[in-house]
Design a protein around this motif. Sequence first.
Motif, mmCIF file in Angstrom:
data_model
loop_
_atom_site.group_PDB
_atom_site.id
_atom_site.type_symbol
_atom_site.label_atom_id
_atom_site.label_comp_id
_atom_site.label_asym_id
_atom_site.label_seq_id
_atom_site.Cartn_x
_atom_site.Cartn_y
_atom_site.Cartn_z
ATOM 1 N N THR A 65 1.751 -5.267 -4.263
ATOM 2 C CA THR A 65 2.298 -4.724 -3.012
ATOM 3 C C THR A 65 3.820 -4.783 -3.024
ATOM 4 O O THR A 65 4.489 -3.845 -2.575
ATOM 5 C CB THR A 65 1.706 -5.489 -1.805
ATOM 6 O OG1 THR A 65 0.288 -5.337 -1.839
ATOM 7 C CG2 THR A 65 2.231 -4.956 -0.485
ATOM 8 N N ASP A 118 -2.069 0.885 0.147
ATOM 9 C CA ASP A 118 -2.065 -0.498 -0.324
ATOM 10 C C ASP A 118 -3.454 -1.119 -0.183
ATOM 11 O O ASP A 118 -4.194 -0.801 0.750
ATOM 12 C CB ASP A 118 -1.022 -1.282 0.505
ATOM 13 C CG ASP A 118 -0.758 -2.661 -0.064
ATOM 14 O OD1 ASP A 118 -0.754 -2.808 -1.304
ATOM 15 O OD2 ASP A 118 -0.548 -3.594 0.732
ATOM 16 N N SER A 119 -3.759 -2.009 -1.126
ATOM 17 C CA SER A 119 -4.970 -2.845 -1.030
ATOM 18 C C SER A 119 -6.274 -2.068 -0.868
ATOM 19 O O SER A 119 -7.008 -2.257 0.100
ATOM 20 C CB SER A 119 -4.857 -3.820 0.144
ATOM 21 O OG SER A 119 -3.852 -4.737 -0.081
#
Length: 204
Positions: A65, A118-119
Motif C-alpha cells: 500500500t 488497494d487490498s
Amino acid sequence: VTELRTLEMADFTRMNLPAEFRKVKPEDIPESIREPISRYVSQVDQMLRDGLGLLLHGPAGVGKTTTAAYVACEVRRRAYPVFFVTVSDLREMIRTRVGVDDGTVLERVRRVKLLVLDSLRAEDATDSFFGAVDLARLLEARSSWNRATIVTTQIAPAALRTSFPGMMEQARTACVEIKVTGPNRRDHVQEKLQERLGITRKGV
Ligand SMILES: Nc1ncnc2c1ncn2[C@@H]1O[C@H](COP(=O)(O)OP(=O)(O)O)[C@@H](O)[C@H]1O
Ligand SMILES: [Mg+2]
C-alpha cells in the motif's frame, strides 16, 4: 520535463488517500522493488498514455500500500486525476452512493486516469454485490479507455487467476506483475509503540 506540483490537502482529499500514506518517500518503498518502481515513475507519462498499471502482490506488511500511495502521489504531482480506494470501501461507496463529491462513483472509477484498488482479498471474489465479475468489467472498461490501474493484494497470481479469472485476463495486458518481498514492517512499528511505554524485549 513536467513541472511537479506540491500536493495540498485538497489533492489528498480528492484522491481519497488515507492520512497515513500522504508523506511516503522513495526510501519507504521496499528495497526489493525500488528499482522497477522508480523506472515506472520516471516513465509515468508513457505508462499512463498506454494505460499500464501495476499488480503488487506479496505478504502482509511488506509495503504494497505504501508503494501504491507513493506512485499515486507522483502521478498526482503531474496533475493527473487519481483515485485511491480499497476494494471493500469501493463496494460500500457504490452500494450507498456516497463518498465522492461529483458524478457517480462508478463513472469516476471507470474513467479516472489512475485508479488504485488497494487490498484485494479472497472475499472480494464472492461478494454478490460487487464481486469478481464486476471487478473484471471495471478493469475491462478501464483498459479500453487506456486508464491505468494499480492493484495491491496478498493473493498470489496463481490463486488470483482462479478467484478473479476475468480481472486477471485484463491484467495480463494492463498491469505489470510485481512480487513484493521483505520483512513485515508492522513488527517494527509495534516495537516502537512498546518503546513508548518503556516496554523492552527481554533476552534478545
Ligand atoms: N520505511 C518504513 N519503515 C518502517 N515502517 C514503514 C515504512 N514504510 C511504511 N511503514 C509502515 O509499515 C506498515 C505496513 O506497510 P503497508 O504499505 O501498509 O504494507 P502492505 O500494504 O504490504 O500490507 C504500515 O503501517 C506503514 O506505516
Ligand atoms: Mg496494504
